[in-house]
Write a protein that holds these residues in place. Structure first.
Motif, PDB file in Angstrom:
ATOM      1  N   THR A  89       0.819  -1.140  -0.064  1.00 34.01           N
ATOM      2  CA  THR A  89      -0.108   0.125   0.007  1.00 34.01           C
ATOM      3  C   THR A  89       0.864   1.335  -0.054  1.00 34.01           C
ATOM      4  OG1 THR A  89      -0.160  -0.207   2.356  1.00 34.01           O
ATOM      5  CG2 THR A  89      -2.022  -1.004   1.212  1.00 34.01           C
ATOM      6  N   THR A  90       1.811   1.297   0.902  1.00 33.87           N
ATOM      7  CA  THR A  90       2.513   2.492   0.810  1.00 33.87           C
ATOM      8  C   THR A  90       3.685   2.815  -0.418  1.00 33.87           C
ATOM      9  OG1 THR A  90       2.952   2.357   3.239  1.00 33.87           O
ATOM     10  CG2 THR A  90       4.236   3.886   2.200  1.00 33.87           C
ATOM     11  N   ARG A  91       3.935   1.628  -0.931  1.00 35.07           N
ATOM     12  CA  ARG A  91       4.614   1.563  -2.210  1.00 35.07           C
ATOM     13  C   ARG A  91       3.574   2.252  -3.236  1.00 35.07           C
ATOM     14  NH1 ARG A  91       9.477  -1.608  -2.340  1.00 35.07           N
ATOM     15  NH2 ARG A  91      10.172  -1.801  -4.484  1.00 35.07           N
ATOM     16  N   LEU A  92       2.554   1.929  -3.447  1.00 34.24           N
ATOM     17  CA  LEU A  92       1.623   2.467  -4.429  1.00 34.24           C
ATOM     18  C   LEU A  92       1.225   3.588  -4.246  1.00 34.24           C
ATOM     19  CD1 LEU A  92      -0.894  -0.581  -4.582  1.00 34.24           C
ATOM     20  CD2 LEU A  92       0.599   0.097  -6.284  1.00 34.24           C
ATOM     21  N   ILE A  93       0.792   4.167  -2.870  1.00 34.87           N
ATOM     22  CA  ILE A  93       0.588   5.343  -2.657  1.00 34.87           C
ATOM     23  C   ILE A  93       1.576   6.451  -3.002  1.00 34.87           C
ATOM     24  CG2 ILE A  93       0.805   5.523  -0.443  1.00 34.87           C
ATOM     25  CD1 ILE A  93      -1.730   7.227  -2.267  1.00 34.87           C
ATOM     26  N   SER A  94       2.935   5.759  -2.717  1.00 32.07           N
ATOM     27  CA  SER A  94       4.277   6.804  -2.897  1.00 32.07           C
ATOM     28  C   SER A  94       4.389   6.994  -4.216  1.00 32.07           C
ATOM     29  CB  SER A  94       5.522   5.939  -2.153  1.00 32.07           C
ATOM     30  OG  SER A  94       5.177   5.824  -0.736  1.00 32.07           O
ATOM     31  N   ALA A  95       4.379   6.153  -4.936  1.00 31.84           N
ATOM     32  CA  ALA A  95       4.674   6.090  -6.382  1.00 31.84           C
ATOM     33  C   ALA A  95       3.581   7.285  -7.093  1.00 31.84           C
ATOM     34  CB  ALA A  95       4.444   5.018  -7.175  1.00 31.84           C
ATOM     35  N   LEU A  96       2.437   7.102  -6.633  1.00 34.61           N
ATOM     36  CA  LEU A  96       1.449   8.065  -7.186  1.00 34.61           C
ATOM     37  C   LEU A  96       1.459   9.281  -6.626  1.00 34.61           C
ATOM     38  CD1 LEU A  96      -1.213   8.261  -8.889  1.00 34.61           C
ATOM     39  CD2 LEU A  96      -2.567   7.718  -6.795  1.00 34.61           C
ATOM     40  N   LEU A 154      -3.879  15.236   3.863  1.00 28.49           N
ATOM     41  CA  LEU A 154      -4.742  14.821   4.896  1.00 28.49           C
ATOM     42  C   LEU A 154      -3.735  13.907   5.816  1.00 28.49           C
ATOM     43  CD1 LEU A 154      -7.344  14.231   6.185  1.00 28.49           C
ATOM     44  CD2 LEU A 154      -7.651  12.425   4.743  1.00 28.49           C
ATOM     45  N   THR A 155      -2.973  13.207   5.037  1.00 35.93           N
ATOM     46  CA  THR A 155      -2.074  12.129   6.027  1.00 35.93           C
ATOM     47  C   THR A 155      -0.859  13.155   6.609  1.00 35.93           C
ATOM     48  OG1 THR A 155      -2.480  10.827   4.278  1.00 35.93           O
ATOM     49  CG2 THR A 155      -0.479  10.459   5.531  1.00 35.93           C
ATOM     50  N   GLY A 156      -0.444  14.311   5.825  1.00 38.57           N
ATOM     51  CA  GLY A 156       0.563  14.923   6.220  1.00 38.57           C
ATOM     52  C   GLY A 156       1.838  14.928   5.160  1.00 38.57           C
ATOM     53  N   VAL A 157       2.187  15.850   4.480  1.00 39.76           N
ATOM     54  CA  VAL A 157       3.291  16.043   3.495  1.00 39.76           C
ATOM     55  C   VAL A 157       4.505  15.367   4.115  1.00 39.76           C
ATOM     56  CG1 VAL A 157       4.664  17.446   2.087  1.00 39.76           C
ATOM     57  CG2 VAL A 157       2.300  18.175   2.482  1.00 39.76           C
ATOM     58  N   ASP A 158       4.859  15.760   5.580  1.00 38.61           N
ATOM     59  CA  ASP A 158       6.091  15.096   6.036  1.00 38.61           C
ATOM     60  C   ASP A 158       5.791  13.719   6.336  1.00 38.61           C
ATOM     61  OD1 ASP A 158       3.553  15.723   7.798  1.00 38.61           O
ATOM     62  OD2 ASP A 158       4.965  15.519   9.877  1.00 38.61           O
ATOM     63  N   ILE A 159       4.581  13.087   6.467  1.00 35.67           N
ATOM     64  CA  ILE A 159       4.704  11.641   6.630  1.00 35.67           C
ATOM     65  C   ILE A 159       4.902  11.039   5.366  1.00 35.67           C
ATOM     66  CG2 ILE A 159       3.162   9.792   7.210  1.00 35.67           C
ATOM     67  CD1 ILE A 159       3.138  11.343   9.557  1.00 35.67           C
ATOM     68  N   LEU A 160       4.517  11.686   4.277  1.00 34.27           N
ATOM     69  CA  LEU A 160       4.708  11.134   2.885  1.00 34.27           C
ATOM     70  C   LEU A 160       6.261  11.232   2.638  1.00 34.27           C
ATOM     71  CD1 LEU A 160       2.731   9.644   0.847  1.00 34.27           C
ATOM     72  CD2 LEU A 160       1.483  10.817   2.621  1.00 34.27           C
ATOM     73  N   VAL A 161       6.793  12.286   2.919  1.00 32.47           N
ATOM     74  CA  VAL A 161       8.422  12.522   2.412  1.00 32.47           C
ATOM     75  C   VAL A 161       9.326  11.536   3.446  1.00 32.47           C
ATOM     76  CG1 VAL A 161      10.054  14.170   2.966  1.00 32.47           C
ATOM     77  CG2 VAL A 161       8.360  15.073   1.827  1.00 32.47           C
ATOM     78  N   ASN A 162       8.757  11.420   4.396  1.00 35.79           N
ATOM     79  CA  ASN A 162       9.425  10.047   5.309  1.00 35.79           C
ATOM     80  C   ASN A 162       9.147   8.678   4.541  1.00 35.79           C
ATOM     81  OD1 ASN A 162      10.929   9.493   7.398  1.00 35.79           O
ATOM     82  ND2 ASN A 162       9.065   8.820   8.523  1.00 35.79           N
ATOM     83  N   ALA A 163       7.893   8.782   4.190  1.00 33.25           N
ATOM     84  CA  ALA A 163       7.710   7.255   3.868  1.00 33.25           C
ATOM     85  C   ALA A 163       8.382   6.854   2.458  1.00 33.25           C
ATOM     86  CB  ALA A 163       6.191   7.079   3.623  1.00 33.25           C
ATOM     87  N   THR A 164       8.168   7.885   1.348  1.00 35.26           N
ATOM     88  CA  THR A 164       8.815   7.785   0.117  1.00 35.26           C
ATOM     89  C   THR A 164       9.982   7.554   0.412  1.00 35.26           C
ATOM     90  OG1 THR A 164       8.746  10.133  -0.230  1.00 35.26           O
ATOM     91  CG2 THR A 164       6.819   8.824  -0.949  1.00 35.26           C
ATOM     92  N   GLY A 165      10.806   8.692   1.115  1.00 34.72           N
ATOM     93  CA  GLY A 165      12.245   8.707   1.380  1.00 34.72           C
ATOM     94  C   GLY A 165      12.691   7.427   1.943  1.00 34.72           C
ATOM     95  N   GLN A 177      16.681   2.593  -4.011  1.00 36.76           N
ATOM     96  CA  GLN A 177      17.520   3.380  -4.891  1.00 36.76           C
ATOM     97  C   GLN A 177      16.654   3.698  -6.235  1.00 36.76           C
ATOM     98  OE1 GLN A 177      20.433   5.148  -4.139  1.00 36.76           O
ATOM     99  NE2 GLN A 177      19.780   4.418  -1.921  1.00 36.76           N
ATOM    100  N   ASP A 178      15.429   3.520  -6.264  1.00 35.31           N
ATOM    101  CA  ASP A 178      14.761   3.737  -7.395  1.00 35.31           C
ATOM    102  C   ASP A 178      14.218   4.958  -7.323  1.00 35.31           C
ATOM    103  OD1 ASP A 178      12.369   3.518  -9.107  1.00 35.31           O
ATOM    104  OD2 ASP A 178      11.751   1.687  -8.750  1.00 35.31           O
ATOM    105  N   GLU A 179      14.387   5.822  -8.482  1.00 36.24           N
ATOM    106  CA  GLU A 179      14.264   7.366  -8.637  1.00 36.24           C
ATOM    107  C   GLU A 179      12.627   7.666  -8.227  1.00 36.24           C
ATOM    108  OE1 GLU A 179      15.872   9.950  -8.795  1.00 36.24           O
ATOM    109  OE2 GLU A 179      17.756   8.814  -8.484  1.00 36.24           O
ATOM    110  N   LYS A 180      11.862   6.597  -8.804  1.00 29.02           N
ATOM    111  CA  LYS A 180      10.151   6.942  -8.764  1.00 29.02           C
ATOM    112  C   LYS A 180       9.726   7.170  -7.285  1.00 29.02           C
ATOM    113  CE  LYS A 180       8.072   2.417  -9.086  1.00 29.02           C
ATOM    114  NZ  LYS A 180       9.266   1.372  -9.640  1.00 29.02           N
ATOM    115  N   PHE A 181      10.720   6.814  -6.214  1.00 28.85           N
ATOM    116  CA  PHE A 181      10.357   7.117  -4.917  1.00 28.85           C
ATOM    117  C   PHE A 181      10.928   8.271  -4.360  1.00 28.85           C
ATOM    118  CE2 PHE A 181       9.563   2.182  -5.411  1.00 28.85           C
ATOM    119  CZ  PHE A 181       8.247   2.535  -5.295  1.00 28.85           C
ATOM    120  N   ALA A 182      11.847   8.871  -5.135  1.00 33.89           N
ATOM    121  CA  ALA A 182      12.762  10.058  -4.355  1.00 33.89           C
ATOM    122  C   ALA A 182      11.642  11.027  -4.013  1.00 33.89           C
ATOM    123  CB  ALA A 182      13.748  10.503  -5.522  1.00 33.89           C
TER     124      ALA A 182
END
Ligand SMILES: NC(=O)c1ccc[n+]([C@@H]2O[C@H](COP(=O)([O-])OP(=O)(O)OC[C@H]3O[C@@H](n4cnc5c(N)ncnc54)[C@H](O)[C@@H]3O)[C@@H](O)[C@H]2O)c1
Length: 285
Positions: free
Chosen positions: A192-199, A237-248, A255-260
């Protein structure tokens, strides 16, 4: 498999732990809810009571059933109270050191055959299980917020998780009314976090480079794909900080750029524009 509700211990009475205790007690489980302070426990149980009251007011739960469910929850600061639980769900802070401390203790205290589950959103289950002598009993049971409303539980296999532990975790989640997906390898971010992160990363890049407005990117997902919410509104809604942390974290492991995390999102965090909770994110609130 029909599951008879048994004894559940929930470690951490925060947003998620309280929610898990709430739905489980309502489904007939005897719940021990453990946190480190009485204040945290009071906050957790007050939240559960208030949520039951809302369901009662809406006619979705009988007042007597709400009262009975509350009576099945025992709040305590004593970790030894988890000793006879069939299933233990850990929902403490998303920090590996804190989770390790809990799992080391659970390994000593929990009875033989107990399933030791973590509600982690992203930490590999194998890393959590590694501090125990029974990694086969450790499994990811990832609920979503708000727990009483969200239908999904993501079950995550660690490297050594047994089929029996996974089956018990599934029975538990289904007994509290949830539907499960199984993540067969505990890759960073699970499914789930992978899918939402890529999107989210792609949506933020499209916005950042001026290809479309935030409103139009979200509309594209809502009207084009039937998503209930667009990715940028979801991020707020989730928090930009939370998503930056999760994708980071996913980027760090793959090391996959699509999650940077895009520069814009990192700067929004630096500036304190972290979404709804700060009044400003991709949208103004
Ligand atoms: N918030 C979400 O949307 C969400 C969704 C899915 C999963 N998760 C995961 O669930 C877990 C909990 O998240 P949350 O949002 O409920 O956090 P939270 O900050 O609301 O609650 C964490 C609770 O753990 C307690 N705690 C800390 N150390 C403890 C210890 N040693 N023993 C017992 N309790 C302890 C804290 O006092 C606090 O009450 C995290 O791993 C998080 O990643 C969160």
């Amino acid at each position: 498999m029909e599951f008879v509700a048994g004894k559940l211990a929930v470690i951490g009475a925060g947003l998620m732990g309280a929610g898990i205790a709430q739905v489980s007690a309502q489904a007939g489980w005897d719940v021990v809810l453990r946190d480190v302070t009485d204040e945290a426990l009071t906050r957790g149980t007050d939240g559960i009571r208030a949520s039951y009251e809302k369901f009662v007011a809406k006619g979705k739960l009988a007042a007597a059933d709400a009262e009975a469910a509350l009576g099945r929850i025992t709040a305590t600061t004593d970790l030894d109270a988890v000793a006879d639980a069939d299933v233990v769900v850990e929902a403490v802070f998303e920090k590996i050191e804190v989770k390790h401390e809990i799992f080391r203790a659970l390994d000593k205290i929990a009875k033989d055959g107990a399933v030791l589950a973590s509600n982690t959103s992203a930490i590999p289950i194998t890393k959590i299980a590694a501090v125990t002598e029974r990694p086969e009993a450790v499994v990811g049971v990832h609920f979503f917020s708000p727990v009483p409303m969200m239908q999904l539980v993501e079950l995550v296999r660690g490297h050594k998780t047994s089929d029996a532990a996974l089956a018990t975790a599934r029975s538990f989640a289904e007994s509290v009314g949830k539907t499960c997906i199984v993540v067969n390898r505990d890759v960073a971010g699970f499914v789930t976090t992978r899918l939402i992160s890529a999107l989210v990363v792609e949506a933020a890049k499209l916005y950042e480079s001026g290809v479309a407005t935030a409103e139009d990117i979200d509309l594209a997902c809502r009207l084009g794909f039937g998503h209930a919410m667009g990715p940028l509104a979801t991020t707020d809604l989730t928090g930009v900080d939370i998503l930056v942390n999760a994708t980071g974290n996913i980027y760090a492991e793959t090391q996959d750029e699509k999650f940077a995390p895009p520069e814009l999102m990192r700067r929004m965090v630096d500036a304190g524009d972290i979404g709804r909770k700060s009044g400003q994110g991709f949208y103004t609130y």
